[in-house]
Design an enzyme around this catalytic site. Structure first.
Site, PDB file in Angstrom:
ATOM      1  CB  SER A  97      -0.934  -0.055   1.211  1.00 20.74           C
ATOM      2  OG  SER A  97      -1.883   0.965   1.163  1.00 20.74           O
ATOM      3  CG  ASP A 240      -2.475   3.935  -1.437  1.00 17.32           C
ATOM      4  OD1 ASP A 240      -3.258   3.965  -2.409  1.00 17.32           O
ATOM      5  OD2 ASP A 240      -2.547   3.082  -0.538  1.00 17.32           O
ATOM      6  CG  ASP A 242      -3.007  -0.576  -2.321  1.00 21.22           C
ATOM      7  OD1 ASP A 242      -2.819   0.582  -1.895  1.00 21.22           O
ATOM      8  OD2 ASP A 242      -3.735  -1.401  -1.749  1.00 21.22           O
ATOM      9  CG  ASP A 244      -6.218   1.033  -0.888  1.00 23.34           C
ATOM     10  OD1 ASP A 244      -5.280   1.860  -0.947  1.00 23.34           O
ATOM     11  OD2 ASP A 244      -6.318   0.181   0.010  1.00 23.34           O
TER      12      ASP A 244
HETATM   13 MG    MG Z   1      -3.472   1.382  -0.062  1.00 23.91          MG
END
Ligand code: MG
Length: 452
Positions: A97, A240, A242, A244
């Site tokens: 992340s 960020d 990844d 999300d």
């Molecule tokens: Mg993340």
């Protein structure tokens, strides 16, 4: 029992903590908990992603799981694929992340694409530590195949849930900075589909993160803020590692704290229909004011997106999210959704016909400040206990960490679940008060650290 999972999956520094051996064993444990059922596997752009994903895949297959390899995907793209598949038993995403370059991690997802609950994690941990692995017979060993459709499906689903016509008509200029992470493969294309003039920074996938560190905080987004103001863009978007999470920069090139974008997105989600908004204790009281004014109610949780998503699911919430740019749209899916947040923010700008700087300025005046203090992991519990001691006699909320509430502001100090740091979140009616309260939080942590 020793824990394997933190607040957001299993994380560690590649080599000593996070390595092929661990990924193999975690794959075996997750595969056992899924009873050998079919599993989706995705990863972000980190350099160790291919190594860890293949090790995890081997572990999953050894337990009898057929593996669908989605390749490089934003976590929410893997989650959407999983939720819509109708046959997959769960998923594994290899990602750290927002953590720094040297980290990587493993996240387990359930059949609905939701991050594993604490109970599910405990089940995986007990299999892992007891070594009770399912071992498939020669004829039952799992297979692996690639599927490159997840990102297209995710993108199409987002376009189906926003007012594309209005956004296209506005012809926004947008600067997007996916930070060389998984957002590179979705968000620039989404923005183009929404009729935006797209300027991209750090938009080639590269796990060395040559452009900036993956966490979308002001210290890492200087380039984005500068470019937004230089090209007179309507909006800046950062993800960020990844993707999300989505963090925004306004039309003046100013960083918008996630608490403020969350308030704007929450207002749009419940306006005219009310409903419940779920957010952790770390989010500014701004959300309470905005949601109450829009006819809704706020439910607070401990910090961590899995607990927010679960609480939303259980309370039938209309909306939810975190102060760090993680936002959950239950009409789409029960997980943080970076590209969806970006599209929704553009929809707000199109519908309101106002600049983001004006929308932010019209919010109730809360000034925010955030800071981090390094604390060795082995001192975490002792420091937390000292903080409780040091704040005795004050108005304290210990839902998660230690939150001190005063008449004209508040601050929360709590250990990060993924890094050897304590985070400080403060809010005040003036910038000076927010700064002073944040400084007090930092001092308290240092005082607690000084104790033995
Ligand atoms: Mg993340």
């Amino acid at each position: 029992m020793t824990r394997l999972f933190g607040t957001n999956g299993i994380r560690g520094v590649v080599g000593p903590e996070m390595n092929a051996e661990l990924a193999l064993k975690v794959g075996r444990a997750i595969g056992t908990s899924f009873e050998g059922g079919p599993v989706a596997l995705g990863r972000d752009t980190r350099l160790s992603g291919p190594m860890l994903a293949r090790a995890a895949a081997s572990g999953l297959m050894s337990a009898g799981c057929d593996v669908v390899d989605l390749g490089v995907v934003p976590t929410p793209s893997a989650q959407y694929f999983l939720a819509k598949s109708g046959y997959l038993k769960g998923g594994v995403v290899v990602t750290a992340s927002h953590n720094p370059r040297e980290f990587n991690g493993l996240k387990a997802l359930d059949a609905r694409g939701m991050e594993a609950s604490r109970e599910e994690e405990e089940a995986i941990e007990s299999i892992f530590f007891d070594g009770r692995f399912r071992v498939a017979a020669w004829s039952e060993v799992g297979s692996i195949r690639s599927d490159d459709t997840a990102n297209h499906r995710y993108l199409d689903a987002i376009l189906a849930k926003v007012d594309v016509a209005s956004i296209r008509k506005s012809a926004f200029t947008v600067v997007v900075d996916p930070g060389n992470g998984a957002g590179c493969v979705v968000t620039p294309y989404l923005l183009r589909s929404l009729g935006c003039r797209v300027i991209s920074l750090n938009a080639q996938p590269d796990g060395a993160f040559p452009g900036r560190m993956p966490e979308p905080i002001p210290e890492h987004l200087g380039d984005l803020m500068r470019v937004v103001s230089e090209v007179h863009a309507d909006l800046g978007i950062a993800h960020d590692g990844d993707a999300d999470r989505a963090i925004f920069v306004d039309d003046k090139g100013s960083f918008v704290y996630g608490d403020k974008s969350l308030a704007l997105l929450a207002k749009a989600a419940i306006q005219g229909r009310g409903g419940t908004v779920v957010t952790p204790v770390s989010t500014s009281s701004l959300i309470d004011d905005v949601v109450r004014a829009a006819g809704g109610r706020v439910v607070r949780t401990r910090v961590g997106s899995p607990i927010v998503a679960r609480t939303m699911f259980e309370t039938g919430a209309a909306f939810g999210g975190e102060e760090n740019g993680g936002v959950i749209f239950p009409d789409h899916q029960f997980c943080r959704d970076g590209a969806m947040s970006a599209a929704k923010m553009l929809e707000i700008l199109a519908h309101e016909g106002k600049r983001l700087s004006a929308l932010v300025a019209a919010l109730p005046p809360y000034h925010l400040k955030k800071a981090n203090v390094s604390v060795p992991v082995e001192r975490r519990d002792a420091v937390l206990a000292s903080l409780v001691e040091l704040t005795k006699g004050r108005k304290v909320d210990t839902t998660d960490g230690v939150k001190i509430v005063e008449a004209d502001g508040a601050f929360l100090v709590r250990p990060s679940g993924t890094e050897p740091i304590f985070r400080v979140y403060s809010e005040g009616r003036t910038p000076e008060r927010a700064d002073a309260l944040a400084a007090e939080g930092v001092d308290l942590i240092k005082k607690a650290l000084g104790r033995r």
